[in-house]
Design an enzyme around this catalytic site. Sequence first.
Site, PDB file in Angstrom:
ATOM      1  CE1 TYR B 114      -3.950  -2.083   0.138  1.00  0.00           C
ATOM      2  CE2 TYR B 114      -3.019  -3.080   2.117  1.00  0.00           C
ATOM      3  CZ  TYR B 114      -3.967  -3.067   1.113  1.00  0.00           C
ATOM      4  OH  TYR B 114      -4.932  -4.037   1.074  1.00  0.00           O
ATOM      5  CG  ASP B 174      -2.291 -12.673   6.193  1.00  0.00           C
ATOM      6  OD1 ASP B 174      -2.942 -13.481   6.874  1.00  0.00           O
ATOM      7  OD2 ASP B 174      -2.646 -12.299   5.058  1.00  0.00           O
ATOM      8  CG  HIS B 403       2.468  -7.642  -2.395  1.00  0.00           C
ATOM      9  ND1 HIS B 403       1.172  -7.486  -1.986  1.00  0.00           N
ATOM     10  CD2 HIS B 403       3.231  -7.384  -1.330  1.00  0.00           C
ATOM     11  CE1 HIS B 403       1.169  -7.158  -0.720  1.00  0.00           C
ATOM     12  NE2 HIS B 403       2.399  -7.096  -0.296  1.00  0.00           N
ATOM     13  CE1 TYR B 484      -8.697  -3.818   2.354  1.00  0.00           C
ATOM     14  CE2 TYR B 484      -9.078  -2.584   4.370  1.00  0.00           C
ATOM     15  CZ  TYR B 484      -8.355  -3.515   3.664  1.00  0.00           C
ATOM     16  OH  TYR B 484      -7.287  -4.136   4.264  1.00  0.00           O
ATOM     17  NE  ARG B 485      -4.474  -0.990   4.373  1.00  0.00           N
ATOM     18  CZ  ARG B 485      -3.988  -1.935   5.172  1.00  0.00           C
ATOM     19  NH1 ARG B 485      -4.693  -3.040   5.379  1.00  0.00           N
ATOM     20  NH2 ARG B 485      -2.822  -1.806   5.763  1.00  0.00           N
TER      21      ARG B 485
HETATM   22  C1  FAD Z   1       2.319 -10.782   2.817  1.00  0.00           C
HETATM   23  C2  FAD Z   1       1.521  -9.672   3.363  1.00  0.00           C
HETATM   24  C3  FAD Z   1       0.340  -9.935   4.039  1.00  0.00           C
HETATM   25  C4  FAD Z   1      -0.424  -8.911   4.575  1.00  0.00           C
HETATM   26  N1  FAD Z   1      -1.572  -9.227   5.259  1.00  0.00           N
HETATM   27  C5  FAD Z   1      -2.306  -8.223   5.813  1.00  0.00           C
HETATM   28  C6  FAD Z   1      -3.467  -8.525   6.583  1.00  0.00           C
HETATM   29  O1  FAD Z   1      -3.818  -9.668   6.819  1.00  0.00           O
HETATM   30  N2  FAD Z   1      -4.190  -7.488   7.083  1.00  0.00           N
HETATM   31  C7  FAD Z   1      -3.805  -6.206   6.888  1.00  0.00           C
HETATM   32  O2  FAD Z   1      -4.498  -5.315   7.403  1.00  0.00           O
HETATM   33  N3  FAD Z   1      -2.716  -5.895   6.194  1.00  0.00           N
HETATM   34  C8  FAD Z   1      -1.949  -6.865   5.642  1.00  0.00           C
HETATM   35  N4  FAD Z   1      -0.799  -6.530   4.944  1.00  0.00           N
HETATM   36  C9  FAD Z   1      -0.446  -5.124   4.734  1.00  0.00           C
HETATM   37  C10 FAD Z   1       0.528  -4.539   5.793  1.00  0.00           C
HETATM   38  O3  FAD Z   1       1.612  -5.362   5.985  1.00  0.00           O
HETATM   39  C11 FAD Z   1      -0.120  -4.334   7.147  1.00  0.00           C
HETATM   40  O4  FAD Z   1      -1.345  -3.653   7.059  1.00  0.00           O
HETATM   41  C12 FAD Z   1       0.782  -3.564   8.096  1.00  0.00           C
HETATM   42  O5  FAD Z   1       0.316  -3.741   9.397  1.00  0.00           O
HETATM   43  C13 FAD Z   1       0.815  -2.068   7.781  1.00  0.00           C
HETATM   44  O6  FAD Z   1       2.021  -1.483   8.128  1.00  0.00           O
HETATM   45  P1  FAD Z   1       2.317  -0.817   9.556  1.00  0.00           P
HETATM   46  O7  FAD Z   1       1.515  -1.525  10.552  1.00  0.00           O
HETATM   47  O8  FAD Z   1       3.776  -0.757   9.730  1.00  0.00           O
HETATM   48  O9  FAD Z   1       1.646   0.601   9.462  1.00  0.00           O
HETATM   49  P2  FAD Z   1       2.281   1.989   9.012  1.00  0.00           P
HETATM   50  O10 FAD Z   1       2.924   1.808   7.695  1.00  0.00           O
HETATM   51  O11 FAD Z   1       3.088   2.510  10.129  1.00  0.00           O
HETATM   52  O12 FAD Z   1       0.942   2.786   8.894  1.00  0.00           O
HETATM   53  C14 FAD Z   1       0.025   2.573   7.875  1.00  0.00           C
HETATM   54  C15 FAD Z   1      -0.413   3.945   7.328  1.00  0.00           C
HETATM   55  O13 FAD Z   1      -1.214   4.613   8.318  1.00  0.00           O
HETATM   56  C16 FAD Z   1      -0.777   5.952   8.479  1.00  0.00           C
HETATM   57  N5  FAD Z   1      -0.286   6.115   9.847  1.00  0.00           N
HETATM   58  C17 FAD Z   1       0.495   5.254  10.520  1.00  0.00           C
HETATM   59  N6  FAD Z   1       0.717   5.691  11.759  1.00  0.00           N
HETATM   60  C18 FAD Z   1       0.071   6.861  11.876  1.00  0.00           C
HETATM   61  C19 FAD Z   1      -0.084   7.771  12.955  1.00  0.00           C
HETATM   62  N7  FAD Z   1       0.440   7.518  14.147  1.00  0.00           N
HETATM   63  N8  FAD Z   1      -0.826   8.879  12.749  1.00  0.00           N
HETATM   64  C20 FAD Z   1      -1.404   9.099  11.548  1.00  0.00           C
HETATM   65  N9  FAD Z   1      -1.305   8.257  10.510  1.00  0.00           N
HETATM   66  C21 FAD Z   1      -0.567   7.141  10.674  1.00  0.00           C
HETATM   67  C22 FAD Z   1       0.310   6.218   7.507  1.00  0.00           C
HETATM   68  O14 FAD Z   1      -0.209   6.919   6.431  1.00  0.00           O
HETATM   69  C23 FAD Z   1       0.764   4.854   7.054  1.00  0.00           C
HETATM   70  O15 FAD Z   1       1.046   4.831   5.709  1.00  0.00           O
HETATM   71  C24 FAD Z   1      -0.010  -7.572   4.424  1.00  0.00           C
HETATM   72  C25 FAD Z   1       1.188  -7.288   3.744  1.00  0.00           C
HETATM   73  C26 FAD Z   1       1.950  -8.316   3.227  1.00  0.00           C
HETATM   74  C27 FAD Z   1       3.224  -7.969   2.540  1.00  0.00           C
END
Ligand code: FAD
Lengths: 541, 541
Positions: B114, B174, B403, B484-485
């Site tokens: 994303y 995941d 991806h 949704y995203r």
């Molecule tokens: C193999 C694989 C499987 C995955 N499976 C899933 C799954 O099952 N479910 C799922 O939901 N996702 C999934 N993902 C996507 C992703 O890995 C997760 O959603 C992951 O948790 C998001 O990154 P993060 O938690 O580090 O969030 P961040 O990257 O830190 O935050 C996500 C976004 O939210 C905003 N943000 C973050 N923190 C703040 C803050 N404090 N204040 C304001 N805005 C903020 C930012 O814009 C940021 O881009 C998957 C990815 C991969 C590669």
Amino acid sequence: DKLEHDGKLPILPPGVTREVFTKAIVELRNILGGGAEEQTTAAAVVVNDKPLDDGWYLEHPNTHDAFHLYDQEDTVSSATVYPGSVTDVQKIVRWANKYLIPIYPISIGRNLGYGGAAPRVRGSVVIDLGKRMNKVLNIDGGNCSCLVEPGVTYFDLYEAVQKGGYDLWIDTPDLGGGSVLGNALDRGVGYTSYGDHFGNHCGMEVVLPTGDIVRLGMGALPAVEGGDSINPTWQSFQYGYGPYSDGIFTQSNFGIVTKMGFWLMPATEHLTFAITFPREEDFEQIIDIIKPLSARRVFGNVPQIRHAVQELAISGKKRKDVYDNPQEPIPAEVITSVYGPEEQRKDNLKTIRQAFSIIKDAKFVFPDEVPLSHYLHSRVAICAGIPGLTDLNWLQWRPNGSHLFFSPISSVNGQDAQKLYDIVKKRHAEFGFDMMPAFCIAPREMHFIDCLVYDRENADEKRRAVKCMRAMIDDTAKEGYGEYRTHILLADQVAATYNWNNGALMKLNETLKDALDPNGILAPGKAGIWPKRFRDGVQNE
Amino acid sequence: DKLEHDGKLPILPPGVTREVFTKAIVELRNILGGGAEEQTTAAAVVVNDKPLDDGWYLEHPNTHDAFHLYDQEDTVSSATVYPGSVTDVQKIVRWANKYLIPIYPISIGRNLGYGGAAPRVRGSVVIDLGKRMNKVLNIDGGNCSCLVEPGVTYFDLYEAVQKGGYDLWIDTPDLGGGSVLGNALDRGVGYTSYGDHFGNHCGMEVVLPTGDIVRLGMGALPAVEGGDSINPTWQSFQYGYGPYSDGIFTQSNFGIVTKMGFWLMPATEHLTFAITFPREEDFEQIIDIIKPLSARRVFGNVPQIRHAVQELAISGKKRKDVYDNPQEPIPAEVITSVYGPEEQRKDNLKTIRQAFSIIKDAKFVFPDEVPLSHYLHSRVAICAGIPGLTDLNWLQWRPNGSHLFFSPISSVNGQDAQKLYDIVKKRHAEFGFDMMPAFCIAPREMHFIDCLVYDRENADEKRRAVKCMRAMIDDTAKEGYGEYRTHILLADQVAATYNWNNGALMKLNETLKDALDPNGILAPGKAGIWPKRFRDGVQNE
Ligand SMILES: Cc1cc2nc3c(=O)[nH]c(=O)nc-3n(C[C@H](O)[C@H](O)[C@H](O)COP(=O)(O)OP(=O)(O)OC[C@H]3O[C@@H](n4cnc5c(N)ncnc54)[C@H](O)[C@@H]3O)c2cc1C
Ligand SMILES: Cc1cc2nc3c(=O)[nH]c(=O)nc-3n(C[C@H](O)[C@H](O)[C@H](O)COP(=O)(O)OP(=O)(O)OC[C@H]3O[C@@H](n4cnc5c(N)ncnc54)[C@H](O)[C@@H]3O)c2cc1C
């Protein structure tokens, strides 16, 4: 105490002369169309220049608060307008912006105990959305959802589901005459698994204070065929894409909601029962028994602990029958349900029985053990989503029975419950009211619902009722509790308790208000939020 | 295609000269304190003037998108700043307002698929909140809740719960390396009963784009003792009093969330299993079997239908092992769980078995029937809230595996599922990608999660991947589906599909944006929302 006005009717909105008001009303009638005759009917605009009539539940007034707190005229409107369409609503909003006349939307206006149909600012024009916009627009049996207009009551929705032969439940509050949409906007609650009405909504259409219409969630996607019809996923997914804004249109004055979707519960087998306990001192422990069961969803809904005075009032008992016979304790009871297939109901009931076995003299009472006139049967209906009016009866505890809800939230634990109970008990005794408390115990929080019943024809009793409320709001705030909802005239005080970091939350609310409603025309003062022009000078009260 | 810049590093924010930028960075270092040495360490500000390194999952970059779509430099930051406290965050925000430098907050920055850690506007300063603000502030065993800072990962929270000996589950996506708070702000999902991460949050603390801090919900009530400590009901009740604003801080650029509360699930007995089916043409019917069971909550979580390619990829199969052996069909499977006491699990499993009995050759596969290396065991863990990294393996389907997620929502029915599947299949074939789809089937909506795996070192493949995504967004919008995203670089296109009534939703979003962020400094372009100064002229891309 009495608010000043020039003695003529209608009472005018602040800062608007009688001449301008009269001109504005003529214009409003023209805008909404219809011939000269039609304009004087309910279909258009009715000026509030007749004597006020408090009416009763089914014939509630939309001119003022039937359960007035101070003077009957305090929260009175100048006129009521009856839009017949979303376009009408837009026209009214644009008109209000032109004349800077505050407008106050209601769906049905039966918000009794919280302000009824009354606007916060005297002389506002009430928009009664429900009278003509009252259609169930859709019921989707497979998706288990519906889409409704503001005027759809719980009775209406229940009937529509029955008529359509859907295997679905609605969720209803104690009284079935309210608006499904209006109640959810005030974040009201019911008694099935879908009791959190805002939590179980899906999709909103909102007329903004500028007159623009927006559809939130998946409703912002056009329908497949284009045009104004409705996207098929609107009632399927709450959040849509981008900021999820629905919540800012609840308990606020940021928009007028003209359509709202709700999830309906697949019908299920159910068993609703009461657990009575005779000793007040067991109360704390009972909360602590309920807590882990509630978190594990052993109960299918939010159990209520009710003080028996409420039930006795409902069954027609007089005050002296209850209080002049001290050898019999006044019991309290837990009312709750288990849902689902037989095996699962049995299993859950077993768990509940075992947990309550440590409370001496706790007694399980099942519907088939009590006569049909017993209060429990009305709860069985409510807990299965069948609307009713039984709970109106406890208003009869006083002549001209009116009431105020005092509704603080606490964590679920015996200590907090006891502390709240003690505050309410002390203040009720001090100001001379009987206590009719109920605790609604969700997995992590309790809604303490204290029903303060007063005689609205007794000026002294009204004064005491308000004083009691104001004292309880302050007492509980000191202990860290806050109200989830309140009477419109107490909103400023309640909002002021949510004051962390020098009122940062109210500053945020005001920023949103000024951005969305630059002329400050929509429900000024609702939830304690005043638009800029009222904060800056134009006084009210 | 390549974006222009002067060739020097760091790449600057739009409209800011190198001179001003250098001065601003010195000032930022001073504001955040620390001696000259400390200023060059991770504790303060790191200018992004080194060659970019895509790293890997556990050593992900916070300088750009590791899974770049176009050029590696497209969504690159000018610097990364590491606040150590909420006060630091306020200081950074005020600094950004002074210099009109766009800031982009991340919690961990593992938002792979994303946009990763990348800002939408090239040259933004990334605020890496998680590195130093990474404490589990509270776990309340009785209330079944926690309060966390941005840097708490699923692994961290799981460990804290285990160490504390609480009888609670967390819910994990995941991959366990993401931020509990960041994922919820992007409205991510997991696989227990608490899989809706935003829906199961309770309470937020937000630094607004002006630098003011606000606590939402019951957090706005002061603690009992006064001062900065925390109100005891903050993690108990989501809504508080007045407008419920939490949702506007998700998938948006309206504030920086510095604390967030979450509900934790009481630990429960559980059984996770797969139902495999060999024929693609049964797919539609299987969705229709799941639908009513899901609505009745017979499943304890959101069942997933996974195409077996994903599972085969995870188990180390090569492409030719799968596709060059056409006599064996590529099966698909439903993975789901039942929770609760034994009787109830048995009862629900019986219902599920019966419902699936009409699918020929459907086979129930239980964990104790398959070897420990089987993929199912990793799902058993995830469905019991135990974080892991197994799903990283399907990225290996391509060399330099990167991806994109394509994630449209539809109602739950076979027809819609089939339509989505056909669109994705056609476009993947057209642009030369294998399909790895999964359907997550909630009671009323499905998240279709299509995982488009590409080789990020192959420019042609990247171009095709983007084209494929853009085509699928348009194709599905025409049929009334919406994402949704989405990836940050595709946000404008996705936001534009939510265009009912001439883009009324985006106008509302822009009104809120301009009110909350008058200087337009916070994450411009996130979710397709551009602040006024970017809409009015300053170009990007
Ligand atoms: C193999 C694989 C499987 C995955 N499976 C899933 C799954 O099952 N479910 C799922 O939901 N996702 C999934 N993902 C996507 C992703 O890995 C997760 O959603 C992951 O948790 C998001 O990154 P993060 O938690 O580090 O969030 P961040 O990257 O830190 O935050 C996500 C976004 O939210 C905003 N943000 C973050 N923190 C703040 C803050 N404090 N204040 C304001 N805005 C903020 C930012 O814009 C940021 O881009 C998957 C990815 C991969 C590669
Ligand atoms: C005996 C008794 C028992 C009760 N039990 C319950 C209970 O169990 N649960 C419960 O929740 N309540 C209960 N109530 C309170 C009340 O009766 C209900 O909440 C009732 O549903 C509210 O009135 P209404 O539906 O007519 O809403 P309205 O009065 O139409 O609306 C409520 C408020 O929301 C706003 N509003 C309404 N429509 C719109 C709109 N379209 N756009 C923008 N703003 C709008 C208005 O400010 C209005 O004041 C009880 C009351 C009594 C007297």
